[in-house]
Design a protein around this motif. Structure first.
Motif, PDB file in Angstrom:
ATOM      1  N   GLY A  35       0.777  -1.238   0.000  1.00 58.61           N
ATOM      2  CA  GLY A  35       0.000   0.000   0.000  1.00 58.61           C
ATOM      3  C   GLY A  35       0.806   1.284   0.000  1.00 58.61           C
ATOM      4  N   SER A  36       1.376   1.644   1.160  1.00 64.29           N
ATOM      5  CA  SER A  36       2.083   2.924   1.271  1.00 64.29           C
ATOM      6  C   SER A  36       3.207   3.029   0.251  1.00 64.29           C
ATOM      7  CB  SER A  36       2.678   3.089   2.663  1.00 64.29           C
ATOM      8  OG  SER A  36       1.729   2.806   3.635  1.00 64.29           O
ATOM      9  N   MET A  37       3.960   1.940   0.081  1.00 65.92           N
ATOM     10  CA  MET A  37       5.129   1.995  -0.795  1.00 65.92           C
ATOM     11  C   MET A  37       4.729   2.262  -2.241  1.00 65.92           C
ATOM     12  SD  MET A  37       8.270   2.202  -0.810  1.00 65.92           S
ATOM     13  CE  MET A  37       9.072   2.656  -2.344  1.00 65.92           C
ATOM     14  N   GLN A  38       3.577   1.749  -2.639  1.00 64.82           N
ATOM     15  CA  GLN A  38       3.140   2.005  -4.013  1.00 64.82           C
ATOM     16  C   GLN A  38       2.872   3.491  -4.230  1.00 64.82           C
ATOM     17  OE1 GLN A  38       0.966  -2.263  -4.840  1.00 64.82           O
ATOM     18  NE2 GLN A  38       0.115  -0.495  -5.825  1.00 64.82           N
ATOM     19  N   PHE A  39       2.361   4.148  -3.186  1.00 65.57           N
ATOM     20  CA  PHE A  39       2.123   5.589  -3.296  1.00 65.57           C
ATOM     21  C   PHE A  39       3.454   6.348  -3.353  1.00 65.57           C
ATOM     22  CE2 PHE A  39      -2.101   4.362  -2.167  1.00 65.57           C
ATOM     23  CZ  PHE A  39      -2.908   5.316  -2.767  1.00 65.57           C
ATOM     24  N   VAL A  40       4.416   5.930  -2.513  1.00 62.54           N
ATOM     25  CA  VAL A  40       5.730   6.568  -2.539  1.00 62.54           C
ATOM     26  C   VAL A  40       6.360   6.376  -3.917  1.00 62.54           C
ATOM     27  CG1 VAL A  40       8.041   6.565  -1.534  1.00 62.54           C
ATOM     28  CG2 VAL A  40       6.054   6.183  -0.072  1.00 62.54           C
ATOM     29  N   MET A  41       6.159   5.183  -4.460  1.00 62.50           N
ATOM     30  CA  MET A  41       6.771   4.790  -5.713  1.00 62.50           C
ATOM     31  C   MET A  41       6.324   5.658  -6.896  1.00 62.50           C
ATOM     32  SD  MET A  41       6.199   1.039  -7.133  1.00 62.50           S
ATOM     33  CE  MET A  41       6.947   0.541  -8.654  1.00 62.50           C
ATOM     34  N   ILE A  42       5.094   6.163  -6.835  1.00 60.60           N
ATOM     35  CA  ILE A  42       4.598   7.028  -7.917  1.00 60.60           C
ATOM     36  C   ILE A  42       5.579   8.179  -8.140  1.00 60.60           C
ATOM     37  CG2 ILE A  42       2.736   8.588  -8.625  1.00 60.60           C
ATOM     38  CD1 ILE A  42       0.822   6.838  -6.999  1.00 60.60           C
ATOM     39  N   ASN A  43       6.192   8.639  -7.038  1.00 61.43           N
ATOM     40  CA  ASN A  43       7.151   9.745  -7.133  1.00 61.43           C
ATOM     41  C   ASN A  43       8.444   9.340  -7.833  1.00 61.43           C
ATOM     42  OD1 ASN A  43       5.726  11.782  -5.298  1.00 61.43           O
ATOM     43  ND2 ASN A  43       5.779   9.930  -4.067  1.00 61.43           N
ATOM     44  N   PHE A  44       8.695   8.031  -7.906  1.00 62.55           N
ATOM     45  CA  PHE A  44       9.944   7.563  -8.526  1.00 62.55           C
ATOM     46  C   PHE A  44       9.783   7.317 -10.022  1.00 62.55           C
ATOM     47  CE2 PHE A  44      10.959   5.552  -4.165  1.00 62.55           C
ATOM     48  CZ  PHE A  44      11.417   6.766  -3.709  1.00 62.55           C
ATOM     49  N   LEU A  45       8.534   7.339 -10.509  1.00 64.00           N
ATOM     50  CA  LEU A  45       8.292   6.963 -11.903  1.00 64.00           C
ATOM     51  C   LEU A  45       8.831   7.989 -12.897  1.00 64.00           C
ATOM     52  CD1 LEU A  45       4.684   5.473 -11.591  1.00 64.00           C
ATOM     53  CD2 LEU A  45       6.867   4.267 -11.571  1.00 64.00           C
ATOM     54  N   SER A  46       9.254   9.155 -12.371  1.00 58.55           N
ATOM     55  CA  SER A  46       9.838  10.147 -13.263  1.00 58.55           C
ATOM     56  C   SER A  46      11.267   9.771 -13.639  1.00 58.55           C
ATOM     57  CB  SER A  46       9.843  11.512 -12.577  1.00 58.55           C
ATOM     58  OG  SER A  46      10.710  11.468 -11.459  1.00 58.55           O
ATOM     59  N   GLY A  47      11.866   8.832 -12.872  1.00 57.76           N
ATOM     60  CA  GLY A  47      13.215   8.387 -13.174  1.00 57.76           C
ATOM     61  C   GLY A  47      14.293   9.286 -12.599  1.00 57.76           C
ATOM     62  N   ALA A  48      13.900  10.210 -11.704  1.00 57.44           N
ATOM     63  CA  ALA A  48      14.871  11.167 -11.159  1.00 57.44           C
ATOM     64  C   ALA A  48      15.716  10.571 -10.030  1.00 57.44           C
ATOM     65  CB  ALA A  48      14.142  12.417 -10.658  1.00 57.44           C
ATOM     66  N   ASN A  49      15.317   9.405  -9.513  1.00 56.39           N
ATOM     67  CA  ASN A  49      16.043   8.810  -8.394  1.00 56.39           C
ATOM     68  C   ASN A  49      16.814   7.567  -8.827  1.00 56.39           C
ATOM     69  OD1 ASN A  49      13.281   9.986  -7.539  1.00 56.39           O
ATOM     70  ND2 ASN A  49      14.554  10.205  -5.725  1.00 56.39           N
ATOM     71  N   GLY A  50      17.980   7.338  -8.181  1.00 56.37           N
ATOM     72  CA  GLY A  50      18.778   6.165  -8.510  1.00 56.37           C
ATOM     73  C   GLY A  50      18.127   4.892  -7.996  1.00 56.37           C
TER      74      GLY A  50
END
Lengths: 227, 114
Positions: A35-50
């Motif tokens: 649950g929570s991690m999937q929401f956090v993950m949306i922020n990573f979909l831009s590819g800006a994080n390693g």
């Protein structure tokens, strides 16, 4: 159950909002299922994080799941081929349900557990797909819909603020995050904040340990009793 | 929001999925009924969730501008509203839904950033 569909819908809607279609949202709910991690993950979909950073954040955000497993080590032992899925599907919701639901008389406990876990994920994926498809048909201005994520975390924080034996960890998390945001900026704030939180909580162990000792014992006792 | 390439997306999903599976599998690999993790690990595991959730709350509003119009007001007002509503009703659905609508109205109608 309704809760899982609703939060799943919010997740689907937000993935849709990034410009990815319902298949991506569904794929994440199928393979990640957290649950929570999937929401956090949306922020990573831009590819800006390693990737290393993403792995670290995932580990810390999901760390509580390690402790869910501890409760079920003996219970899952005899579940054979169903065991790997039970471990994969041990989310907050499923853990809470497994702890609070009594196995009906005459029903095999393993099969019952497996059905609960599987149904939960089916609800979660269904919610995700409904939310994503709904989002793609929505013609109104969706500016600000990303606040769903904030609202979800605000709800979780409120619940913990009201029920957790001590409010010190929540305050430490808040302060570390604000400092990390102002020093390292929006994109890089998570990892420094996590390290600061763990460091401070470690330093405060002698004080805080006694406060949560009761919680831990009580929670495990309640769960084991139900089983 | 900009998203990355398909290959990179698949890579990100794989990493998050594998690490999630790893955290859930750990206890089954290393511990059994009588072999428990160390006191420190148990302590951190129990004390961490409220701190991490508070951190994620801040993370989710990291793009607000506290020193520039609208000074993060839409988010602050909406969070206050969500918390109030939740303490009162204790209903996840109502809190999240009404909170989001509140924020959307604030940024679309009242605090308009040109």
């Amino acid at each position: 159950m309704i809760g899982y569909i609703v939060v799943g819908m919010a997740f689907g809607l937000l993935v849709q909002n990034t410009g990815l279609n319902f298949l991506w949202a569904g794929l994440i709910s199928l393979t990640v299922y957290a649950g929570s991690m999937q929401f956090v993950m949306i922020n990573f979909l831009s590819g800006a994080n390693g990737l290393l950073e993403i792995a670290l954040v995932t580990f810390i955000v999901n760390m509580r799941h390690m402790f869910y497993g501890l409760t079920f080590i003996n219970r899952f032992k005899n579940m054979g081929s169903k065991k790997p899925y039970m471990i994969f599907a041990l989310t907050d919701e499923t853990y809470a349900l497994l702890c609070s639901t009594k196995v009906p008389a005459g029903v095999d406990a393993g099969t019952f557990f497996f059905c609960i876990a599987l149904l939960n994920q089916i609800y979660w994926i269904s919610g995700t797909l409904i939310g994503a498809l709904f989002g793609s048909m929505l013609s109104l201005d969706t500016t600000g819909i990303e606040f769903t994520m904030t609202a979800l975390f605000a709800v979780i924080c409120t619940e913990q603020w009201l029920s957790f034996p001590t409010r010190i960890p929540a305050l430490i998390g808040l302060i570390c995050a604000v400092f990390s945001l102002s020093i390292f900026g929006a994109t890089n704030m998570l990892v420094p904040a996590m390290f600061a939180i763990i460091l401070i909580l470690t330093a405060l162990k002698p004080i805080l340990e006694t406060k949560i000792a009761t919680l831990e014992a009580e929670e495990i006792r309640q769960c084991k009793q139900q089983l | 929001m900009q998203t990355t390439t398909i290959a990179n997306l698949l890579l990100i999903i794989t990493v998050v999925s594998l690490v999630t599976i790893f955290t859930r599998t750990l206890p089954f690999l290393f511990f059994s009924g009588d072999k428990q993790p160390s006191k420190y690990v148990l302590y951190i595991g129990n004390i961490l969730p409220p701190a991490i959730m508070a951190m994620l709350l801040i993370y989710s509003i990291r793009f607000e501008t506290p020193f520039k119009y609208p000074f993060g007001l839409p988010a602050l007002i909406s969070i206050f509203f969500v918390v109030l509503l939740h303490v009162w009703k204790r209903n996840n659905l109502i809190s999240i839904l009404v909170g989001t609508v509140c924020y959307m109205l604030l940024v679309q109608v009242i605090f308009i950033v040109k």
